[in-house]
Design a protein around this motif. Structure first.
Motif, PDB file in Angstrom:
ATOM      1  N   MET A 169       0.994  -1.364  -0.214  1.00 43.80           N
ATOM      2  CA  MET A 169       0.006  -0.163  -0.032  1.00 43.80           C
ATOM      3  C   MET A 169       0.956   1.363   0.074  1.00 43.80           C
ATOM      4  N   LYS A 170       0.572   2.195  -0.879  1.00 43.93           N
ATOM      5  CA  LYS A 170       1.341   3.463  -1.010  1.00 43.93           C
ATOM      6  C   LYS A 170       0.927   4.364   0.325  1.00 43.93           C
ATOM      7  N   PRO A 171       1.796   5.042   0.957  1.00 44.12           N
ATOM      8  CA  PRO A 171       1.682   6.023   1.934  1.00 44.12           C
ATOM      9  C   PRO A 171       0.515   6.906   1.590  1.00 44.12           C
ATOM     10  N   SER A 172       0.427   7.463   0.497  1.00 41.24           N
ATOM     11  CA  SER A 172      -0.599   8.338   0.142  1.00 41.24           C
ATOM     12  C   SER A 172      -1.990   7.811   0.108  1.00 41.24           C
ATOM     13  N   GLU A 173      -2.295   6.523   0.348  1.00 43.02           N
ATOM     14  CA  GLU A 173      -3.546   5.985   0.362  1.00 43.02           C
ATOM     15  C   GLU A 173      -4.156   6.134   1.740  1.00 43.02           C
ATOM     16  N   VAL A 174      -3.280   6.740   2.665  1.00 41.50           N
ATOM     17  CA  VAL A 174      -3.987   6.717   4.138  1.00 41.50           C
ATOM     18  C   VAL A 174      -4.854   7.948   3.967  1.00 41.50           C
ATOM     19  N   ASN A 175      -4.540   9.014   3.151  1.00 35.35           N
ATOM     20  CA  ASN A 175      -5.350  10.015   3.019  1.00 35.35           C
ATOM     21  C   ASN A 175      -5.977  10.409   1.650  1.00 35.35           C
ATOM     22  N   PRO A 176      -6.915   9.926   1.260  1.00 33.92           N
ATOM     23  CA  PRO A 176      -7.582   9.642   0.013  1.00 33.92           C
ATOM     24  C   PRO A 176      -7.823  11.144  -0.379  1.00 33.92           C
ATOM     25  N   MET A 177      -8.175  12.067   0.326  1.00 32.07           N
ATOM     26  CA  MET A 177      -8.495  13.469  -0.130  1.00 32.07           C
ATOM     27  C   MET A 177      -7.456  14.141  -0.496  1.00 32.07           C
ATOM     28  N   LYS A 178      -6.267  13.721  -0.410  1.00 36.60           N
ATOM     29  CA  LYS A 178      -5.194  14.206  -1.096  1.00 36.60           C
ATOM     30  C   LYS A 178      -5.179  14.309  -2.571  1.00 36.60           C
ATOM     31  N   LEU A 218      -2.435   5.916  -6.849  1.00 35.39           N
ATOM     32  CA  LEU A 218      -3.349   4.626  -6.432  1.00 35.39           C
ATOM     33  C   LEU A 218      -4.114   4.019  -7.466  1.00 35.39           C
ATOM     34  N   GLY A 219      -3.451   2.939  -7.588  1.00 41.37           N
ATOM     35  CA  GLY A 219      -4.356   2.031  -8.668  1.00 41.37           C
ATOM     36  C   GLY A 219      -5.256   1.065  -8.159  1.00 41.37           C
ATOM     37  N   ILE A 220      -6.323   1.128  -8.530  1.00 45.07           N
ATOM     38  CA  ILE A 220      -7.475  -0.009  -7.935  1.00 45.07           C
ATOM     39  C   ILE A 220      -7.996  -0.625  -9.064  1.00 45.07           C
ATOM     40  N   ALA A 221      -8.002  -2.017  -8.973  1.00 47.82           N
ATOM     41  CA  ALA A 221      -8.922  -2.933 -10.092  1.00 47.82           C
ATOM     42  C   ALA A 221      -9.943  -3.459  -9.376  1.00 47.82           C
ATOM     43  N   MET A 222     -11.040  -3.483 -10.104  1.00 45.56           N
ATOM     44  CA  MET A 222     -12.428  -3.729  -9.859  1.00 45.56           C
ATOM     45  C   MET A 222     -12.308  -5.308  -9.468  1.00 45.56           C
ATOM     46  N   GLY A 223     -13.242  -5.680  -8.483  1.00 47.80           N
ATOM     47  CA  GLY A 223     -13.049  -6.873  -8.095  1.00 47.80           C
ATOM     48  C   GLY A 223     -13.347  -8.177  -9.308  1.00 47.80           C
ATOM     49  N   ALA A 244      -2.896  -7.619 -10.385  1.00 53.80           N
ATOM     50  CA  ALA A 244      -1.543  -7.631 -10.039  1.00 53.80           C
ATOM     51  C   ALA A 244      -0.923  -6.186 -10.218  1.00 53.80           C
ATOM     52  N   ALA A 245      -1.285  -5.389 -11.129  1.00 52.42           N
ATOM     53  CA  ALA A 245      -0.553  -4.026 -11.285  1.00 52.42           C
ATOM     54  C   ALA A 245      -1.204  -2.886 -10.287  1.00 52.42           C
ATOM     55  N   ALA A 246      -2.371  -3.341  -9.601  1.00 50.28           N
ATOM     56  CA  ALA A 246      -2.996  -2.446  -8.910  1.00 50.28           C
ATOM     57  C   ALA A 246      -2.498  -2.544  -7.357  1.00 50.28           C
ATOM     58  N   ASP A 247      -2.815  -1.341  -6.690  1.00 51.76           N
ATOM     59  CA  ASP A 247      -2.169  -1.206  -5.362  1.00 51.76           C
ATOM     60  C   ASP A 247      -3.246  -2.001  -4.323  1.00 51.76           C
ATOM     61  N   ARG A 248      -4.581  -2.211  -4.733  1.00 49.01           N
ATOM     62  CA  ARG A 248      -5.469  -2.776  -4.230  1.00 49.01           C
ATOM     63  C   ARG A 248      -6.534  -3.130  -4.924  1.00 49.01           C
ATOM     64  N   THR A 249      -7.568  -3.867  -4.710  1.00 51.91           N
ATOM     65  CA  THR A 249      -8.735  -4.379  -5.491  1.00 51.91           C
ATOM     66  C   THR A 249     -10.154  -3.837  -4.863  1.00 51.91           C
ATOM     67  N   GLY A 250     -10.895  -3.288  -5.548  1.00 48.07           N
ATOM     68  CA  GLY A 250     -12.100  -2.555  -5.270  1.00 48.07           C
ATOM     69  C   GLY A 250     -13.066  -3.605  -5.381  1.00 48.07           C
ATOM     70  N   PRO A 251     -14.310  -3.314  -5.208  1.00 52.23           N
ATOM     71  CA  PRO A 251     -15.556  -3.979  -5.530  1.00 52.23           C
ATOM     72  C   PRO A 251     -15.891  -4.443  -6.731  1.00 52.23           C
ATOM     73  N   ASP A 252     -16.711  -5.396  -7.038  1.00 49.77           N
ATOM     74  CA  ASP A 252     -17.224  -5.802  -8.391  1.00 49.77           C
ATOM     75  C   ASP A 252     -17.883  -4.482  -8.888  1.00 49.77           C
ATOM     76  N   ALA A 253     -17.579  -4.490 -10.395  1.00 48.77           N
ATOM     77  CA  ALA A 253     -18.424  -3.407 -10.922  1.00 48.77           C
ATOM     78  C   ALA A 253     -19.975  -3.385 -10.804  1.00 48.77           C
ATOM     79  N   GLU A 254     -20.417  -4.652 -10.808  1.00 47.57           N
ATOM     80  CA  GLU A 254     -22.015  -4.805 -10.660  1.00 47.57           C
ATOM     81  C   GLU A 254     -22.178  -4.847  -9.093  1.00 47.57           C
ATOM     82  N   PRO A 255     -23.325  -4.369  -8.606  1.00 44.60           N
ATOM     83  CA  PRO A 255     -24.256  -3.648  -9.371  1.00 44.60           C
ATOM     84  C   PRO A 255     -23.676  -1.905  -9.682  1.00 44.60           C
ATOM     85  N   HIS A 256     -22.937  -1.768  -8.534  1.00 40.22           N
ATOM     86  CA  HIS A 256     -22.701  -0.125  -8.572  1.00 40.22           C
ATOM     87  C   HIS A 256     -21.446   0.093  -7.912  1.00 40.22           C
TER      88      HIS A 256
END
Length: 276
Positions: free
Chosen positions: A1-10, A237-242, A250-262
């Protein structure tokens, strides 16, 4: 995890892929929940960019609902556009590159289209493009260009074709000296963006950040496919959908939720709770 991820509003810029990310595959348009969430984040001061393999003209009216992006990274990074629709940067194919593609795809009867300012022109296989667009709930943003003369008006800045991986390798055996990159969306997919050497969504992000006076570290990028890998790597910050590909994850810093449903709405609320 990149240090800047701690404060998303940056983060000052959010780049979003469309198909499979902002627009789940089952939807004809971006879900209302996603559009409203992105608009809330934008209202809170974060700039929004759409990052797509489509040319700007290929994003049909109404597809994004209420989203009005500040920037566009289109044609896989070859076209950068501002909110008024003016080109900030445009990387056109050379005559040699374009003719090599036409010759090869014609020889093997493979569908090929080029992206121009006015439309996507299918130089070979228009009916196949139309059929696949309908199957995927996409607005038909392709015109029959089998007269193969639009490049006499302007040279294209994007190309997309349907072909097996083995045929892409065969193209490289003949025309590898051109440096063109066949970037398939997913493993096993026969659809691919065809990009000039040094052009992809990652270089598009870097070029846009420079034009906007931002550091790439100030950017969040969200995508789901192999063609998003470079962008996910280039962002702060790179986020790959679930539902994303193995390469995207593999390229992302973290995995997010699935695109479905929103899933994008969920992600926006998680990263920028202050916006809601």
């Amino acid at each position: 995890m990149k240090p800047s991820e701690v404060n998303p509003m940056k983060y000052k810029l959010l780049l979003l892929d469309i198909d499979g990310t902002l627009r789940p595959g089952s939807c004809e348009r971006v879900p209302r929940e996603n559009a409203e969430a992105v608009c809330a984040v934008q209202k809170a001061g974060v700039k929004i960019a759409i990052a797509t393999g489509r040319g700007r003209i290929g994003v049909g009216k109404g597809l994004l609902r209420s989203i009005r992006p500040d920037y566009w990274v289109c044609a896989g990074g070859a076209q950068l556009v501002d909110y008024k629709g003016a080109d900030l940067a445009l990387h056109r194919l050379t005559t040699e590159e374009m003719y090599a593609l036409v010759d090869f795809f014609e020889n093997y009867d493979l569908p090929l289209r080029f992206t121009f300012r006015d439309a996507n022109h299918a130089y070979i296989g228009y009916e196949e493009f139309a059929r696949r667009e309908r199957e995927k709930n996409l607005a038909l943003n392709i015109v029959d260009g089998e007269d193969q003369d639009h490049h006499l008006t302007e040279m294209p800045f994007g190309a997309f074709g349907f072909l097996p991986q083995a045929m892409a390798e065969k193209f490289q055996e003949q025309y590898g000296y051109l440096g063109l990159n066949f970037l398939f969306s997913y493993p096993g997919s026969d659809g691919c963006d065809i990009l000039q050497k040094g052009i992809d969504k990652g270089t598009g992000l870097l070029e846009l950040a420079k034009l906007a006076g931002l550091d790439p570290a100030d950017c969040v990028a969200v995508g789901d496919g192999d063609n998003d890998v470079a962008m996910l790597k280039a962002a702060g910050l790179g986020i790959a959908m679930g539902n994303g590909s193995a390469a995207a994850k593999a390229a992302a810093d973290r995995t997010g939720p699935d695109a479905e449903p929103h899933g994008i709405a969920e992600l926006c609320r998680e990263l920028w709770p202050e916006a809601f």
